[in-house]
Structure formats: structure tokens, C-alpha cells
Design an enzyme around this catalytic site. Structure first.
Site, mmCIF file in Angstrom:
data_model
loop_
_atom_site.group_PDB
_atom_site.id
_atom_site.type_symbol
_atom_site.label_atom_id
_atom_site.label_comp_id
_atom_site.label_asym_id
_atom_site.label_seq_id
_atom_site.Cartn_x
_atom_site.Cartn_y
_atom_site.Cartn_z
ATOM 1 N N LEU A 1 0.875 -1.170 0.000
ATOM 2 C CA LEU A 1 0.000 0.000 0.000
ATOM 3 C C LEU A 1 0.911 1.219 0.000
ATOM 4 C CD1 LEU A 1 -2.711 -1.033 2.645
ATOM 5 C CD2 LEU A 1 -2.930 -1.032 0.150
ATOM 6 N N ASP A 2 0.562 2.196 -0.828
ATOM 7 C CA ASP A 2 1.446 3.355 -0.917
ATOM 8 C C ASP A 2 1.354 4.204 0.359
ATOM 9 O OD1 ASP A 2 -1.205 3.991 -2.252
ATOM 10 O OD2 ASP A 2 -0.392 5.997 -1.981
ATOM 11 N N PHE A 3 2.185 5.196 0.426
ATOM 12 C CA PHE A 3 2.366 5.984 1.654
ATOM 13 C C PHE A 3 1.069 6.619 2.126
ATOM 14 C CE2 PHE A 3 3.829 9.879 3.879
ATOM 15 C CZ PHE A 3 4.619 9.277 4.852
#
Length: 384
Positions: free
Chosen positions: A227-229
Site C-alpha cells: 500500500l502506498d504511503f
């Protein structure tokens, strides 16, 4: 005279003892005086029976532990019994006692305890596995290994060798039934908040999801997908590489479900484009399902699913239509949904039955084998 001036070594002065009662026997011993006679019952005072005479061997207490366990009859003195140990293991009637009753024949009305039907999940030492199966004691099995009576996969076994599920162990040419149970991996569910990176090392020094995970005694945690930031939601961690590959490989086509909040609202043409496919820089992409979840004002929620997890794929698909994603949250990965009780920054263990179903393993036998591992209570980290 002060305390420092008192003499240190004063002669002991015996105090008169308690006179013994008249026993009425001629030649009775005189009462002992001083400390030795005080508080101790004398012979014939009626407090305890008289001791038997020490003339004969009957009734005499052993003088040492060696005589008590049957080693006093060895020649050469009490301390030389190790050198005169008979060859082999002798019963309790012989000169060398057994260290345990493991090899003794069962007594009258007593049954031998059946060996435990142990099922191992990891490779174990050969002598330990055979001893647990009731083949013999560990010392005997080691002697058989040295004598070449045990083979593993057709080759002579070595002392300290480990065997696993695929090994065939024979003793004197006879195949031994050794059962290995499948190793049940550990899976934890983590609710990732925004502001954490799914990486162990970050050159920018940002917080990482691995900082919150529990420690493992063996192996390491593998993140299932990323999952991205700025994306929150469900993130799975496993300690088994095969299971991680099964959950992430595109050929298994596991659905990922996301809750997406966008600025504005989709029209029918945009909805059809997202379901039929949009061309991105790294190839075409499309949603399997797209459901309207409602919303107020400019912010509108949608539920989307897709069967792959390319980098920022959901955000890029909406951006290709000129729409901005203001919030993105993963709520399901394959058959695993994000529990409502699991708050941001918290993790919990998946129950063993669900892990077996996820990995395609048989359900564990709670009655006969190792009891199931209880699911850990969620832990809330400070600051969330």
C-alpha cells in the site's frame, strides 16, 4: 570492663545437665552434662523406643549410598564400581542398576505406556524421532546408527542427522512409520494508517509498517502486496514464502477491494471506461466491479475490486479520467476482510482454522496434537 577489653577466647564452662530419671537398671549410664545432654531424651526415659543393637547385619542401616542401591558387594572398594561395571544393561538384580525403568519388563498388573504419536512440523534429529516412536532409547538408537543398522533414503545414517517429511528411515531394513504434520504458517492482519511505508529501509527515514509488528523467533515477516504511503487499510503479513507467493501471484487472481473517495461524481461514460479498461503507461487496467457507496457534497465514495496490485493502480485509473482521489482504503484482500474492530495502527493474529483454509492445509487435530494457537488480542499503538 568495656566490651573491647573482654577476652575473646574464654574457656568453655559446661553447665549442669538435667538429671536423668532413675531407670532402675543396674549399670545404667550416667547422665550427660552440658550442651550435649540438654533437650535430648535419654535412654529409657520413655520418649522413644530403644534402638536395636548393632551387632548383626539385620536391621542395620547402610553406611553409604552405594550400599543402599546395591553396589556394596562389588570388589575393589566402594569407589571402584564404575571400572567394574558389567557390559550391557543389567536388571536391578545385577551389579549395575538401571538409570530408568524404561527398559524394564512391566510389573504384574502394569502396562507399558504407549509411545506418543508425535507429528513434527520441522525436520528433527533422527534419534529423537525414533525414540518418540518407541523404537528404542536415544542411547540405543545412537549405537545402532554407529553400527550401521539404520539407513535414511538408502544411505547409512549419521549421528545427529535430521530427517524431514520426505525421508524414508529404515531400521534393520524395516521401514519406520514417521509422521510429519504440515507446518502451519502464521498470518497477522494489520490496519495500516496513512503515513507509513511498506518497506524495511527508507532513505528518507519515514515510519515503516515493520516497526509495529511482533518479533518472530524464526524467519521474518513478508508483506502480502503493498500500500502506498497515503493509502490505508488491510495489509497481510505471513512468515511463509509459499503462502505469500500464493496470495500475490497474478495467476491466482485474488480480488482486492478498495473504498475510494473522489472529488466529484462519475458519469455513465466514465463508469463504462473503468469497467471495460483504461490504457495506462504499464498496460491496460480495469475494475472487476464498481459500486456507488454514496456520499455528500463534492466527496463521493465508491467500492471497486481488481485482481492485480500494480503500483498506485487505482489512483492512476481515476486520474486518467481527470478525477482526483482524496481517500483510498483497502477493505478486503481475497477472502480476508478488514475487521471493524481493528483500528488504525493495530494488528491481530488470524485464527489457525482460517490460516489452514487460506493455505489449503487440513484442519489441525486439536484433541490429539498440538492445541490451536489462540488469536492474539489487537494491540493499539500510542498515537492512534
Amino acid at each position: 570492663m568495656s566490651t573491647s577489653q573482654k577476652p575473646k577466647n574464654r574457656p568453655f564452662k559446661a553447665k549442669p545437665g538435667r538429671p536423668a530419671p532413675e531407670s532402675g537398671r543396674p549399670g545404667a549410664p550416667a547422665p550427660r552434662g552440658g550442651r550435649q545432654g540438654r533437650g535430648r531424651p535419654q535412654e529409657g526415659d520413655g520418649n522413644r523406643p530403644e534402638r536395636p543393637a548393632r551387632g548383626g547385619e539385620e536391621g542395620r542401616q547402610p553406611r553409604s549410598n552405594a550400599s543402599a542401591i546395591g553396589l556394596a558387594d562389588l570388589r575393589g572398594g566402594r569407589g571402584n564400581w564404575r571400572a567394574r561395571k558389567p557390559q550391557g544393561i543389567v536388571g536391578p538384580d545385577g551389579g549395575y542398576p538401571l538409570a530408568s525403568s524404561e527398559l524394564l519388563p512391566p510389573a504384574e498388573g502394569e502396562r507399558h505406556r504407549k509411545p506418543s504419536d508425535a507429528a513434527y512440523t520441522e525436520p528433527q534429529r533422527l534419534h529423537k524421532v525414533l525414540a518418540a516412536a518407541g523404537i528404542g532409547s536415544r542411547r540405543e538408537i545412537e549405537e545402532w546408527i554407529v553400527a550401521g543398522r539404520i539407513s535414511v533414503n538408502g544411505e547409512p545414517a549419521d549421528v545427529g542427522q535430521k530427517v524431514g517429511p520426505g525421508d524414508r528411515v529404515r531400521v534393520n531394513g524395516k521401514l519406520m512409520p514417521i509422521r510429519f504434520a504440515p507446518r502451519i504458517p502464521r498470518v497477522i492482519l494489520y490496519h495500516k494508517p496513512e503515513g507509513e511505508i511498506v518497506s524495511r529501509d527508507d532513505p528518507d527515514g519515514r515510519p515503516t509498517v515493520f516497526d509495529r509488528l511482533p518479533n518472530l523467533r524464526k524467519g521474518r515477516w513478508i508483506a502480502v502486496g503493498r500500500l502506498d504511503f497515503n493509502t490505508s487499510g488491510l495489509l497481510l503479513f505471513v512468515n511463509d514464502g509459499d503462502l505469500a507467493n500464493k496470495l500475490m501471484h497474478p495467476r491466482y487472481e485474488l480480488d482486492r477491494e478498495y473504498a475510494v473517495r473522489i472529488l466529484g461524481q462519475l458519469d455513465e461514460a466514465q463508469r463504462d471506461a473503468l469497467l471495460k479498461g483504461i490504457e495506462l503507461e504499464d498496460g491496460p487496467a480495469r475494475f472487476n466491479t464498481l459500486l456507488d457507496a454514496g456520499g455528500e457534497g463534492a466527496n463521493h465514495w465508491y467500492r471497486v475490486t481488481l485482481s492485480e496490485g500494480r503500483n498506485r493502480e487505482v489512483r492512476r485509473m481515476f486520474e486518467a479520467l481527470g478525477l482526483t482521489v482524496s481517500r483510498l482504503m483497502r477493505v478486503r484482500y481475497g477472502p480476508v476482510a478488514l475487521p471493524s474492530r481493528l483500528k488504525r495502527g493495530m494488528w491481530e493474529d488470524m485464527p489457525v482454522e482460517q490460516v489452514c483454509a487460506l493455505a489449503g492445509l487440513p484442519k489441525p487435530d486439536v484433541q490429539g496434537g498440538k492445541p490451536k494457537r489462540p488469536a492474539r488480542q489487537p494491540r493499539r499503538q500510542p498515537g492512534f
